[in-house]
Scaffold this motif. Structure first.
Motif, PDB file in Angstrom:
ATOM      1  N   LYS A 296       0.816  -1.212   0.000  1.00 38.67           N
ATOM      2  CA  LYS A 296       0.000   0.000   0.000  1.00 38.67           C
ATOM      3  C   LYS A 296       0.851   1.264   0.000  1.00 38.67           C
ATOM      4  O   LYS A 296       0.332   2.361   0.107  1.00 38.67           O
ATOM      5  CB  LYS A 296      -0.927  -0.009   1.216  1.00 38.67           C
ATOM      6  CG  LYS A 296      -2.001  -1.077   1.133  1.00 38.67           C
ATOM      7  CD  LYS A 296      -2.963  -0.794   0.011  1.00 38.67           C
ATOM      8  CE  LYS A 296      -3.768  -2.029  -0.369  1.00 38.67           C
ATOM      9  NZ  LYS A 296      -4.244  -1.968  -1.750  1.00 38.67           N
ATOM     10  N   ARG A 370      -1.217   8.765   3.102  1.00 42.25           N
ATOM     11  CA  ARG A 370      -1.617   7.577   3.854  1.00 42.25           C
ATOM     12  C   ARG A 370      -1.324   7.823   5.332  1.00 42.25           C
ATOM     13  O   ARG A 370      -0.285   8.399   5.660  1.00 42.25           O
ATOM     14  CB  ARG A 370      -0.798   6.346   3.455  1.00 42.25           C
ATOM     15  CG  ARG A 370      -0.912   5.916   2.020  1.00 42.25           C
ATOM     16  CD  ARG A 370      -2.033   4.906   1.859  1.00 42.25           C
ATOM     17  NE  ARG A 370      -2.025   4.346   0.523  1.00 42.25           N
ATOM     18  CZ  ARG A 370      -2.581   4.943  -0.540  1.00 42.25           C
ATOM     19  NH1 ARG A 370      -3.164   6.105  -0.411  1.00 42.25           N
ATOM     20  NH2 ARG A 370      -2.551   4.373  -1.721  1.00 42.25           N
ATOM     21  N   ARG A 401     -10.042  13.035   3.731  1.00 43.32           N
ATOM     22  CA  ARG A 401     -10.169  11.894   2.829  1.00 43.32           C
ATOM     23  C   ARG A 401      -8.826  11.196   2.591  1.00 43.32           C
ATOM     24  O   ARG A 401      -8.508  10.789   1.478  1.00 43.32           O
ATOM     25  CB  ARG A 401     -10.797  12.299   1.501  1.00 43.32           C
ATOM     26  CG  ARG A 401     -12.132  13.016   1.679  1.00 43.32           C
ATOM     27  CD  ARG A 401     -12.896  13.083   0.388  1.00 43.32           C
ATOM     28  NE  ARG A 401     -13.203  11.767  -0.132  1.00 43.32           N
ATOM     29  CZ  ARG A 401     -14.225  11.029   0.268  1.00 43.32           C
ATOM     30  NH1 ARG A 401     -15.031  11.487   1.200  1.00 43.32           N
ATOM     31  NH2 ARG A 401     -14.439   9.853  -0.257  1.00 43.32           N
ATOM     32  N   PRO A 403      -6.719   7.870   3.500  1.00 40.97           N
ATOM     33  CA  PRO A 403      -6.982   6.551   4.076  1.00 40.97           C
ATOM     34  C   PRO A 403      -6.173   6.295   5.351  1.00 40.97           C
ATOM     35  O   PRO A 403      -5.006   6.659   5.426  1.00 40.97           O
ATOM     36  CB  PRO A 403      -6.575   5.568   2.977  1.00 40.97           C
ATOM     37  CG  PRO A 403      -6.034   6.356   1.868  1.00 40.97           C
ATOM     38  CD  PRO A 403      -6.157   7.800   2.149  1.00 40.97           C
ATOM     39  N   LEU A 405      -4.721   3.430   7.759  1.00 45.56           N
ATOM     40  CA  LEU A 405      -4.410   2.009   7.829  1.00 45.56           C
ATOM     41  C   LEU A 405      -3.924   1.686   9.231  1.00 45.56           C
ATOM     42  O   LEU A 405      -2.996   2.317   9.724  1.00 45.56           O
ATOM     43  CB  LEU A 405      -3.332   1.630   6.807  1.00 45.56           C
ATOM     44  CG  LEU A 405      -3.701   1.826   5.346  1.00 45.56           C
ATOM     45  CD1 LEU A 405      -3.354   3.223   4.891  1.00 45.56           C
ATOM     46  CD2 LEU A 405      -2.985   0.814   4.491  1.00 45.56           C
ATOM     47  N   SER A 470      -9.871   2.935   7.476  1.00 44.91           N
ATOM     48  CA  SER A 470     -10.117   2.403   6.138  1.00 44.91           C
ATOM     49  C   SER A 470      -9.823   0.910   6.080  1.00 44.91           C
ATOM     50  O   SER A 470     -10.467   0.176   5.357  1.00 44.91           O
ATOM     51  CB  SER A 470      -9.240   3.100   5.112  1.00 44.91           C
ATOM     52  OG  SER A 470      -9.192   4.464   5.348  1.00 44.91           O
ATOM     53  N   MET A 471      -8.824   0.488   6.845  1.00 44.11           N
ATOM     54  CA  MET A 471      -8.344  -0.878   6.656  1.00 44.11           C
ATOM     55  C   MET A 471      -7.552  -1.289   7.881  1.00 44.11           C
ATOM     56  O   MET A 471      -6.874  -0.473   8.495  1.00 44.11           O
ATOM     57  CB  MET A 471      -7.445  -0.898   5.422  1.00 44.11           C
ATOM     58  CG  MET A 471      -6.623  -2.126   5.235  1.00 44.11           C
ATOM     59  SD  MET A 471      -5.322  -1.866   4.032  1.00 44.11           S
ATOM     60  CE  MET A 471      -6.254  -1.784   2.549  1.00 44.11           C
TER      61      MET A 471
END
Lengths: 498, 365
Positions: A296, A370, A401, A403, A405, A470-471
């Motif tokens: 990522k 990120r 906005r 992401p 992680l 997000s993840m």
């Protein structure tokens, strides 16, 4: 199997009953019912004496002496008995396999009711309250209570409940002090203390069950906060246990499986007393996380991390080793300033870094692509429980906005659900937020420290709602926060009994 | 060719053509109403592809004339066959042709073949998902379950053959499941051409439901035109929109139906360019967005944003020459995050987006 269960059986009626059920179900796998249980109770002592008379006799002796000591209510015996009961319960659940805990406890009840001969009538009420109190003390999240917990979730210790606190204090090794000026909203949490209870604990060193020095050392380190970060604590604990096991020799009159597990159990409860809110203990699995996470990171990314997470650090270093071109923004906060250590290591490896405090988060976020966060645990509603400030970072990232992680080993997944960071948290030393480290002369709150109107709050953790995540990158791959319960459900079972 | 290819500067031109997504070529060949020059380009690209691929394909099946990619290409020419099914058929052919004597050898050979298939067209998600799915099945099937290796092998081949039927059946199941959601008098917006969505609408039309359909044009390959043709044949009232009229007509729309090239782990979908903006518009106007997708399109991918995957490129015909200085966005798909989707109709049932990951976890872990 039957032999093993017997060896691990306890002196308490509850424990013994559970074992019976376990032996029985291992033998015949017929659902437990009152009728068959009676016959098992009758059969079992014979079985024991056939298999190994010595052990059985010794157990009977143990039984009488211990139940006596139980009556006298000495805290030590109570604790030990409790551990044994828990261990037995664990063994029983293990043998039960997929069977419902309700069946097992039903069997226990019937055994207790019908086997009045060798065992004293069960002081079930007292037993119950003891277990409840103890599990509250321990945060109620260890495997032994698992079968109970499935029925009714254990409430946490509420530290503003005076009678309970008194009870817990009498039992505790680490004496808790009453803190002044508690913050109203957080009265129910154990208040921070440090310093004088260390010496108290040291003086108790020889009164305690012979605690292995290595374990003792780790306990003290936990207490003083010298070991920081979930993974570091975990490693320290495992190393201490390793040493303890190395030095261990089976006492002449005991079996290894029984005595060693009891010892380790007592070590664990000691460590938990030193550091009550640690929901995750387990094994390392960072390599897989790193492997997933680097996919990522792409060239030109600006990665933001908060505080110092060992998993995130490994991800960043690995991505750097792979030759990816990226920049890191290390966001830090007072009072621990953990990010500085991370920053030093990253810069040492030649990674381009920016260092800022969390106050500037909304300023710096627009250039970030990120956000990587660590977690102290992930709860089953997807809430990420992490170093205080992470929620703020995640929310700002969401608003921009970007992401978010979360790198988190699956052993930190927890079946608990938590909606805010108030109901369960840890309080740090309130003094440090009013002082500047290394500059004792600067203390703007000097005169007002003793004022009734001043309450200092230093929280250690906060809860990030899953909407802002997000993840989650775990050893099982990359999953959305909504899938945490699936991982807990599917994989907890196999990890539990390693 | 240079005069018809409008996109980007000449030095990239050659490069771009090599990168044209094979997946979208197949789609174009299967169900597009396309302009002639795009077809010519596509054919030119298809013609070139076999020249590129043998270098990567041949070494995998050392010294043998059989190539899994040729096999795959021959399968995917069939218009009704999904790409994932073609991949699985191709892998079955690998099993049939392989001379392995143990399960382990077979697995290794299959792994090689599936890797080469996947790398041959990285832009096709259902191809990757199909390969993964079959490999998962193979590794779960140990020879121990069967008396000998040969019966295990024939079982695998049988399974692969069955997959084609499963794929057709999946579409029928999805068609049935979605009927409860289509009510009389509703207006459905669809985007592009999806076989599953068409099956849904066909089933609804056959069960005498009264509804009308808004078809987007589906630029650049105009797949929406084909859908409107097909629907007109079924006597369903159809209105054709240009892609930019979605927000304008959204007030009249009761639900949005889209297909998916791939369903990713977050529960979001990867689909033809334009799906994301339709979902955004629908979400902001509180209209439900339904996705129809077979479960073999579930892929172990987790894009975080639009740029997180390599783009699937395809040429775009603007009808007029574009100056070489002007850049053209040629990506063929976009990613729609799960929060903009309402439900997914799959052959596993009607799922919320978050269940996709649960299913994938149970399948692959």
């Amino acid at each position: 199997m039957g032999r093993g269960a017997v060896a691990a059986s306890s002196s308490l009626p509850g424990g013994l009953g559970l074992d019976n059920a376990a032996v029985k179900s291992a033998a015949s796998s017929v659902p437990a019912s009152g009728l068959t249980t009676v016959s098992v109770v009758n059969n079992l002592p014979i079985g024991i004496s056939e298999k190994g008379g010595g052990v059985a006799v010794e157990m009977q002796n143990d039984l009488s002496t211990r139940s006596k000591s139980l009556k006298e209510k000495t805290t030590k015996a109570e604790r030990r008995a409790l551990q044994e009961a828990q261990r037995a319960a664990k063994a029983a659940t293990k043998a039960e396999g997929g069977k419902t805990p309700a069946a097992a406890s039903g069997a226990v009840a019937s055994v207790n009711a019908k086997s009045g001969k060798s065992v004293k009538p069960p002081p079930s009420q007292k037993m119950d309250s003891a277990t409840v109190a103890a599990s509250e003390k321990k945060g109620g999240d260890r495997p032994p209570e698992k079968d109970r917990k499935k029925e009714v979730p254990q409430p946490r210790m509420q530290y503003d409940d005076k009678s309970r606190v008194e009870k817990a204090k009498r039992r505790a090794v680490v004496k808790q002090r009453d803190a002044r000026n508690r913050v109203e909203l957080f009265r129910h949490l154990p208040q921070y203390e440090r310093g004088n209870q260390l010496s108290e604990l040291e003086s108790k060193f020889f009164e305690l069950d012979p605690m292995h020095p290595a374990v003792y050392k780790v306990g003290l380190q936990y207490l003083s906060g010298d070991i920081c970060g979930g993974n570091a604590r975990c490693i320290a604990m495992l190393q201490a246990f390793q040493e303890a096991i190395k030095d261990y020799s089976t006492p002449p009159e005991k079996t290894l499986a029984r005595d060693l597990t009891a010892k380790i159990g007592s070590y664990v409860s000691f460590l938990i007393e030193c550091r009550p809110f640690q929901s995750a203990w387990g094994m390392q699995s960072d390599k897989v996380i790193v492997k997933h996470a680097v996919t990522k990171i792409s060239d030109g990314d600006v990665l933001l991390t908060y505080g110092s997470s060992s998993a995130v650090e490994m991800v960043l270093l690995h991505a750097h080793e792979l030759g990816k071109q990226f920049r890191v923004v290390v966001v830090d906060s007072r009072p621990k300033l953990e990010g500085q250590l991370l920053l030093r290591r990253l810069v040492g490896k030649g990674i381009n870094c920016t260092y800022t405090h969390v106050n500037a988060i909304s300023y710096i976020m627009h250039e970030v692509t990120r956000v990587f966060l660590g977690a102290s645990s992930v709860l089953s509603n997807g809430t990420v429980y992490s170093r205080v400030g992470s929620a703020c970072v995640a929310m700002v990232a969401h608003a921009f906005r970007v992401p978010v992680l979360v790198c988190c080993e699956a052993y930190k997944f927890h079946e608990r659900v938590q909606l805010d960071s108030i109901c369960s948290n840890e309080l740090g030393d309130p003094e440090v937020i009013s002082k500047v480290r290394g500059r004792e002369d600067i203390n703007f709150l000097d005169g007002s420290a003793n004022s009734e109107n001043l309450q200092l709050l230093n929280l250690i953790y906060d809860a990030t709602p899953s909407d802002y995540v997000s993840m989650i990158i775990t050893d099982y791959g990359m999953v959305p926060p909504t899938s945490v319960p699936v991982i807990v459900r599917e994989y907890r079972r196999e990890h539990l009994w390693i | 060719m240079a005069d018809t290819v409008q996109n980007s500067n000449p030095e990239n031109n050659n490069n771009n053509n090599n990168n044209i997504s094979a997946y979208y070529q197949t789609r174009a060949a299967h169900h597009a109403v396309v302009t002639s020059d795009w077809l010519a380009q596509a054919q030119a690209a298809v013609g070139r592809d076999p020249d590129d691929s043998p270098e990567t394909a041949v070494p995998t099946v050392a010294g043998k004339p059989f190539s899994v990619i040729d096999e795959f290409n021959s399968w995917r020419k069939q218009p009704d066959l999904a790409e994932a099914v073609a991949a699985i058929r191709a892998l079955a052919a690998v099993i049939r042709n392989c001379q392995a004597t143990t399960m382990m050898e077979l697995e290794i050979e299959l792994k090689k073949a599936s890797d080469s298939l996947k790398s041959w067209d990285t832009t096709s998600i259902s191809l990757t998902a199909g390969c993964d799915l079959f490999m998962r099945y193979v590794s779960r099937t140990s020879a121990l379950e069967y008396e000998d290796f040969n019966s295990a092998k024939s079982r695998l081949i049988e399974r692969a053959e069955k997959f084609g039927e499963i794929s057709c059946k999946a579409r029928r199941i999805i068609g049935m499941l979605s009927q409860d959601f289509i009510f009389d008098g509703c207006t459905i917006l669809v985007h592009g051409f999806s076989r599953v969505v068409f099956e849904v609408l066909k089933t609804a039309a056959h069960s005498k439901k009264l509804f009308r359909v808004f078809c987007t044009e589906g630029r650049p390959d105009r797949t929406g035109l084909r859908l409107s043709h097909e629907l007109a044949k079924l006597d369903v009232p159809v209105k054709l929109l240009i892609d930019s009229a979605v927000a304008y007509t959204m007030d009249e729309v009761d639900m949005v139906f889209v297909g998916a090239d791939g369903v990713v782990e977050s529960g979001g979908i990867i689909n033809m360019m334009g799906t994301y903006q339709i979902a955004l518009v629908a979400h902001s106007m509180n209209k439900p967005v339904y996705v129809a997708a077979e479960s073999y399109k579930f892929a172990r991918l987790y894009p975080l944003d639009q740029k997180d995957m390599g783009p699937a490129l395809r040429p775009i015909d603007f009808g007029v020459p574009i100056p070489s200085k002007v850049e053209v966005e040629t990506s063929a798909w976009d990613y729609t995050p799960p929060q903009y989707l309402t439900l997914l109709f799959t052959d596993l049932g009607v799922l919320t987006p978050s269940v996709v990951s649960d299913e994938l976890i149970q399948l692959y872990l």
